[in-house]
Structure formats: C-alpha cells, structure tokens
Design a protein around this motif. Structure first.
Motif, short mmCIF file in Angstrom:
data_model
loop_
_atom_site.label_atom_id
_atom_site.label_comp_id
_atom_site.label_asym_id
_atom_site.label_seq_id
_atom_site.Cartn_x
_atom_site.Cartn_y
_atom_site.Cartn_z
N LEU A 187 3.34 -0.25 -8.89
CA LEU A 187 2.17 -0.91 -9.49
C LEU A 187 1.75 -2.12 -8.67
O LEU A 187 0.73 -2.75 -8.95
CB LEU A 187 2.48 -1.33 -10.93
CG LEU A 187 2.84 -0.18 -11.89
CD1 LEU A 187 3.32 -0.73 -13.23
CD2 LEU A 187 1.65 0.73 -12.11
N GLY A 188 2.55 -2.48 -7.70
CA GLY A 188 2.20 -3.62 -6.85
C GLY A 188 3.43 -4.20 -6.20
O GLY A 188 4.54 -4.02 -6.69
N ASP A 189 3.21 -4.87 -5.05
CA ASP A 189 4.32 -5.53 -4.36
C ASP A 189 4.14 -7.03 -4.47
O ASP A 189 3.03 -7.54 -4.28
CB ASP A 189 4.31 -5.14 -2.87
CG ASP A 189 4.78 -3.71 -2.68
OD1 ASP A 189 5.99 -3.48 -2.77
OD2 ASP A 189 3.93 -2.82 -2.47
N THR A 190 5.22 -7.74 -4.78
CA THR A 190 5.13 -9.20 -4.85
C THR A 190 6.24 -9.82 -3.99
O THR A 190 7.25 -9.18 -3.74
CB THR A 190 5.30 -9.74 -6.29
OG1 THR A 190 6.60 -9.38 -6.76
CG2 THR A 190 4.26 -9.18 -7.24
N PHE A 191 5.99 -11.05 -3.55
CA PHE A 191 7.06 -11.81 -2.91
C PHE A 191 7.19 -13.14 -3.65
O PHE A 191 6.23 -13.62 -4.26
CB PHE A 191 6.79 -12.03 -1.41
CG PHE A 191 5.60 -12.90 -1.12
CD1 PHE A 191 4.32 -12.37 -1.13
CD2 PHE A 191 5.76 -14.25 -0.83
CE1 PHE A 191 3.22 -13.18 -0.87
CE2 PHE A 191 4.66 -15.06 -0.56
CZ PHE A 191 3.39 -14.51 -0.59
N THR A 192 8.39 -13.70 -3.62
CA THR A 192 8.63 -14.95 -4.34
C THR A 192 9.45 -15.89 -3.47
O THR A 192 10.23 -15.44 -2.63
CB THR A 192 9.42 -14.75 -5.65
OG1 THR A 192 10.73 -14.34 -5.33
CG2 THR A 192 8.78 -13.74 -6.56
N GLU A 238 0.18 -6.96 0.45
CA GLU A 238 0.01 -5.56 0.85
C GLU A 238 0.83 -5.34 2.10
O GLU A 238 0.53 -5.94 3.15
CB GLU A 238 -1.47 -5.28 1.12
CG GLU A 238 -2.28 -5.23 -0.16
CD GLU A 238 -3.74 -4.91 0.13
OE1 GLU A 238 -4.00 -4.00 0.95
OE2 GLU A 238 -4.60 -5.59 -0.44
N PRO A 239 1.88 -4.53 2.01
CA PRO A 239 2.79 -4.38 3.15
C PRO A 239 2.06 -4.06 4.45
O PRO A 239 2.40 -4.60 5.50
CB PRO A 239 3.70 -3.22 2.72
CG PRO A 239 3.63 -3.21 1.23
CD PRO A 239 2.28 -3.71 0.86
N ASP A 240 1.00 -3.21 4.39
CA ASP A 240 0.32 -2.81 5.64
C ASP A 240 -0.52 -3.93 6.23
O ASP A 240 -0.75 -3.99 7.43
CB ASP A 240 -0.61 -1.61 5.38
CG ASP A 240 0.19 -0.41 4.93
OD1 ASP A 240 1.41 -0.44 5.16
OD2 ASP A 240 -0.40 0.51 4.34
N PRO A 244 5.97 -7.80 6.64
CA PRO A 244 7.09 -8.09 5.75
C PRO A 244 7.17 -9.58 5.38
O PRO A 244 7.26 -10.43 6.28
CB PRO A 244 8.33 -7.67 6.55
CG PRO A 244 7.87 -7.50 7.95
CD PRO A 244 6.38 -7.41 7.99
N PRO A 245 7.12 -9.93 4.09
CA PRO A 245 7.16 -11.34 3.68
C PRO A 245 8.41 -12.06 4.16
O PRO A 245 8.39 -13.27 4.34
CB PRO A 245 7.13 -11.26 2.15
CG PRO A 245 6.50 -9.96 1.84
CD PRO A 245 6.92 -9.03 2.94
N THR A 282 11.37 -9.96 -2.12
CA THR A 282 10.25 -9.14 -2.58
C THR A 282 10.66 -8.39 -3.83
O THR A 282 11.85 -8.14 -4.06
CB THR A 282 9.83 -8.12 -1.50
OG1 THR A 282 10.96 -7.30 -1.20
CG2 THR A 282 9.33 -8.81 -0.26
N TYR A 283 9.69 -8.05 -4.64
CA TYR A 283 9.94 -7.26 -5.85
C TYR A 283 8.78 -6.31 -6.02
O TYR A 283 7.62 -6.71 -5.90
CB TYR A 283 10.07 -8.18 -7.07
CG TYR A 283 10.43 -7.42 -8.33
CD1 TYR A 283 11.73 -7.02 -8.57
CD2 TYR A 283 9.45 -7.09 -9.27
CE1 TYR A 283 12.07 -6.31 -9.71
CE2 TYR A 283 9.78 -6.39 -10.42
CZ TYR A 283 11.09 -6.00 -10.63
OH TYR A 283 11.42 -5.30 -11.77
N GLN A 284 9.12 -5.04 -6.23
CA GLN A 284 8.07 -4.05 -6.41
C GLN A 284 7.87 -3.83 -7.91
O GLN A 284 8.81 -3.41 -8.59
CB GLN A 284 8.50 -2.75 -5.74
CG GLN A 284 7.34 -1.89 -5.36
CD GLN A 284 7.79 -0.77 -4.43
OE1 GLN A 284 8.69 -0.02 -4.77
NE2 GLN A 284 7.18 -0.68 -3.28
#
Ligand SMILES: Cc1cc2nc3c(=O)[nH]c(=O)nc-3n(C[C@H](O)[C@H](O)[C@H](O)COP(=O)(O)OP(=O)(O)OC[C@H]3O[C@@H](n4cnc5c(N)ncnc54)[C@H](O)[C@@H]3O)c2cc1C
Length: 471
Positions: A187-192, A238-240, A244-245, A282-284
């Motif tokens: 549903l989405g990629d997040t970084f923290t 967005e990974p693309d 990479p965060p 990261t957390y997907q």
C-alpha cells in the motif's frame, strides 16, 4: 529434541516467548538486531490484548509507561508545515478505562518500551532470549527443525520440536516455505528516522500526538518520541524515484525536517534508532494474509502471518493474540495432553480473524483518506466488535454486550468473588481449562483426569449473575 525456537524479537516474537515460558515450555528466541528498535510504532494496545498480558502478570508494568501520544491535551493535526497553516485539528482520544466489557482499559505505551517490558518478563519466566543472533539456514523435517544461527562469535545449530516464525512482514521463513501472501499487497513504502531539535517555537504551545504534514511531501508524519526534543520523522518514498532511503545523507534528512517544520535554519541532529548505529529504516505498508499459517512444525505469527495498515491500530494487537492462541496449544501438545491435530486449529481460528481485521483496517483507511482498496461497499463493524467480538467458527463478529459465552467467542466479563476477593471472570481463564458448574461433586473428579480447574457456583465462586450472563 524439545521445546520451541522463536525467530524474531519484535512484539510477536517476544510475546510468543513470554506466553510459552509462562506455560513452562522451554523456549529460545533469536533476534538479529543487537537491541530493541528505538521507534514507537504501535502506541496503543487494545483491551483484549491487555487481558492476555494481564493473564501473565504484565498489566502493572505496561501501565507504568505512557506514550507521549496520550499526553494530556495532545492533538492530531494536519498542517502544511508545523510552523505554518493548520488545516485540521482534533484532540487525540485518551485510551478509555475499563468499561463494562472488560476488566482492562486500553494501554498507551510505545512499542519500543513494550518490547523491553516483554523481554524482561519472558526472561524472568525462563525464556532464553538471544539478541544479535541471526537465522542463516533452516532444515525443516516432520519431527522438528534444525536452525543454523550466527552471532558475534560464529555459527552454531539449534534444534527444536517446533519453530515460530515471528520474523516480520518480509518474513524470510515464509519465503523459504514458499508461502506467498494473498490480499491487496503493497500500500506504500515509508522511511523513518529519529531526530533531535527544539520545536517549541513551531509548536506554539501545542502538545502533539500525531502531525500529518503536507511538506516536503504529502504523507509526511511527525511523532513525539521523548516528549521534549526527540521526534520521529516518517515519509513516503518511491523506490524507483528516490532510491534506497538507507543511502540518504544526514544533511538530506535534516533538510526534509526543516521543510516539514517550516523553519529553514532549524538546528537538526539525526540520531540512531538502533544499537548498531542504524539511523534510517524502511517500512512497507501492506495488506496481506498468508494462505496458511503453518507448515509442518513451523508456525507464522504477527506480521509474518498477516500485515494490516496502521489505520485502526489493529496490527500489533492481532499479532499478540495469535501468539497467545498458539502458545497454549503448543504447551498442551508438548506435554502430551493433546494430540498434534490441536495445532491445526491455530490456522483455522486465526486466519479468518486476520482477514476480518485486514478488511476493517482497510475500511478505516477508506473512511479517513478516501482511498478505497476494497471497492466492495463493505461497512465498518463497530470498533469493539473487531477488538472483542470475532468468533472462532461461523458467525458475524458480535458487539461486547452480546457476548454470552457462545461457542468460539471470548467468554463475557463479569465481576465475581473467589475466596473473598473480587476478580473478573476473565482472570479465571489461566493456563488450564476452566469448568464453572452448579454441581461441583460431579465435576471435581475431572480435575484429576484433565488439566482443568472446577469452580462450583455459590461455593468456590460467588457470582449471582453468572448463569444469566451465559447462553
Ligand atoms: C508507523 C506504524 C504505526 C503502527 N501503529 C500501530 C498501532 O497503533 N497499533 C497496532 O496494533 N499496530 C501498529 N503498527 C503495526 C505494528 O508495529 C506491527 O504490527 C508489529 O511491529 C509487528 O510485530 P512483529 O513482531 O510481527 O514483526 P517485527 O516488529 O517486524 O519484528 C520482526 C523481527 O524479526 C527479526 N528478524 C527477521 N529476520 C530474522 C532472522 N533471519 N534472524 C533473526 N531475526 C530476524 C527482525 O529483526 C525483527 O526485529 C504500526 C506500524 C507502523 C509502521
């Protein structure tokens, strides 16, 4: 070969270890990280899960902590920048106390602190918890598993009769078993990351629980961490497009914070969220449920079995409830009190609950954001029905006031007296089966044959409303 190996020392793994150790099952847990993750993540434990933790003596320790998300007057905000235009505000709802449905209220504790409390209790009960230990390879046979693990000193083998995979939503064990989850998927990629900054001026007297911020990109979230100068920053990527965060520099992260706060010259320091110095994780966000929760001697729990979006705060609690369900069954089978087919009921009971919970979390996502992943016009169930009212077996989830001991439901909560002390019926249901009867003489011999506690109404238990409250 005896006992259980748990892989993963997050909330689900540590809960598994604590529940198994409480049942006197020999349990070893391996976790690749060297220490707990300093990130609040789940900040609310629902009252059904608190009942389970209360059962193993954890309620006071959990209540001794309180998340800053529940600070008095804390706000849920939507803003352009923290110092700028406020779009929307609502007071964060403080966790309710015990109502008529349960002896427990919600608990507000940051997940990192809950994990520490759980680790302490699991070790106190005899669990062998090994942080800094990674599962490398796994040999799965009908009669057990052999795991090759690696710690700072080298590699060695652990054998166990059963393995619990609590290795998170990217579960390597699930992949090894060829179990591909179903559901809407990513549903989405997040970084923290965590940062330290003085935000007093931008806060302008406001105490915050969660802030949704439009800058530098919609979906950015700010959370308080230590209630003073330490904060959690989270944003979608967005990974693309973004790459990479993990490769984002500290200066880039500091600039993201400055844009979100709306103060271009803000002094920002990014700090590690893990003992090994890791700053960015990261957390997907996802919606997935494994098509089977077990494979021979291996059982999936927590996010390895199902992942639900944070809307509704169901994810962590559902995982803990898996582990409670599995632990008593493993204990009975390992003690020879039940045949192995009892373990099949872990999948048949918990998987439908996971689907139901995922659907409810997606409906909350739709109602809060307009993003309709299900597209089936389903209506959200009453919140407490999701928390308490799911059934093992056929039938709709019930609101707590309709729980009357129907087969497959959680038994109703009543205040009763045992030996002159008031307690909840929920407190009666401990490590053994419970038989409440009006005929103690007929039932008591069963205590010698089965792992069973018999309570005769009027003699062992003063509970005038008991019969009326049950079907
Ligand atoms: C922003 C956010 C907010 C949330 N809010 C809520 C909320 O309010 N309420 C709620 O109920 N839930 C919430 N959740 C969900 C909750 O955080 C997760 O459901 C929970 O962390 C899952 O726990 P777990 O133990 O299953 O997995 P994890 O916490 O992912 O733990 C898995 C562990 O396995 C370890 N591991 C993996 N592979 C190996 C290996 N090979 N060897 C050894 N160790 C390994 C990992 O290092 C990790 O520590 C939220 C999640 C997020 C991201």
């Amino acid at each position: 070969m005896s006992g259980v190996l748990v892989v993963g020392g997050g909330l689900a793994g540590l809960s598994t270890a604590a529940f198994l150790a409480w049942h006197d099952v020999p349990v070893t847990l391996v976790e690749r990280h060297t220490g707990a993750l300093r990130h609040p993540r789940a900040r609310a434990v629902n009252n059904r899960t608190m009942e389970l933790y209360r059962g193993i003596g954890l309620e006071p320790a959990i209540r001794a902590h309180r998340s800053h998300a529940a600070d008095p007057g804390a706000l849920l905000l939507r803003v352009d920048t923290l110092a700028g235009k406020e779009i929307w505000r609502r007071e964060a709802v403080a966790p309710a106390g015990p109502g008529s449905a349960s002896p427990c209220g919600w608990a507000s504790i940051d997940q990192d602190e809950l994990e520490e409390v759980l680790q302490g209790r699991a070790e106190e009960l005899g669990a062998d918890i090994r942080f800094g230990t990674t599962l490398r390879t796994l040999d799965v046979r009908d009669d057990g598993v052999t795991a090759l693990v690696e710690d700072g000193t080298g590699q060695y083998e652990i054998t166990a009769r059963y393995l619990v995979a609590a290795d998170g939503h990217r579960s390597g064990i699930r992949r090894r078993l060829g179990i591909e989850p179903d559901g809407p998927g990513v549903l989405g990629d997040t970084f923290t990351f965590l940062f330290v900054a003085d935000l007093h001026e931008a806060l302008n007297g406001r105490t915050i629980s969660v802030v949704h911020i439009e800058q530098p990109r919609p979906g950015t979230v700010l959370l308080p961490h230590d209630g003073d100068r330490q904060w959690v920053f989270s944003a979608p990527f967005e990974p693309d497009v973004d790459g990479p965060p993990e490769e984002f520099t500290e200066e880039y992260c500091a600039d993201l914070v400055r844009a979100a706060i709306g103060v271009p010259d803000l002094d920002v320091r990014v700090v590690p969220q893990m003992a090994d110095g890791t700053t960015i994780l990261t957390y997907q966000l996802g919606g997935r449920v494994a098509p089977r929760f077990s494979d021979g001697p291996v059982f999936l729990v927590g996010d390895a079995a199902h992942q639900v979006p944070p809307t509704g705060a169901f994810g962590a609690s559902t995982g803990v409830q898996d582990t409670h369900n599995l632990a008593w069954k493993l204990a009975m089978v390992l003690r020879g009190e039940a045949g192995p087919s009892l373990l099949d009921t872990y999948d048949t009971e918990r998987r439908p609950v996971a689907w139901f919970t995922l659907e409810q979390a997606l409906l909350q996502l739709r109602d809060r954001t307009g993003r309709d992943v299900l597209g089936n016009g389903a209506k959200p169930a009453e919140y407490d029905s999701v928390v308490f009212g799911y059934r093992y077996g056929p039938g709709e989830a019930l609101p707590p006031e309709e729980l009357r001991g129907q087969v497959g439901t959680r038994a109703p909560h009543l205040t009763v007296t045992r030996g002159g002390t008031g307690l909840s019926t929920v407190d009666l249901y401990g490590p053994r089966f419970v038989l409440v009867t009006t005929d103690g003489d007929a039932a008591r011999p069963l205590e010698k044959e089965y792992p069973l506690d018999v309570y005769e109404l009027g003699t062992d238990l003063d509970a005038p409303d008991y019969l009326a409250a049950h079907e």
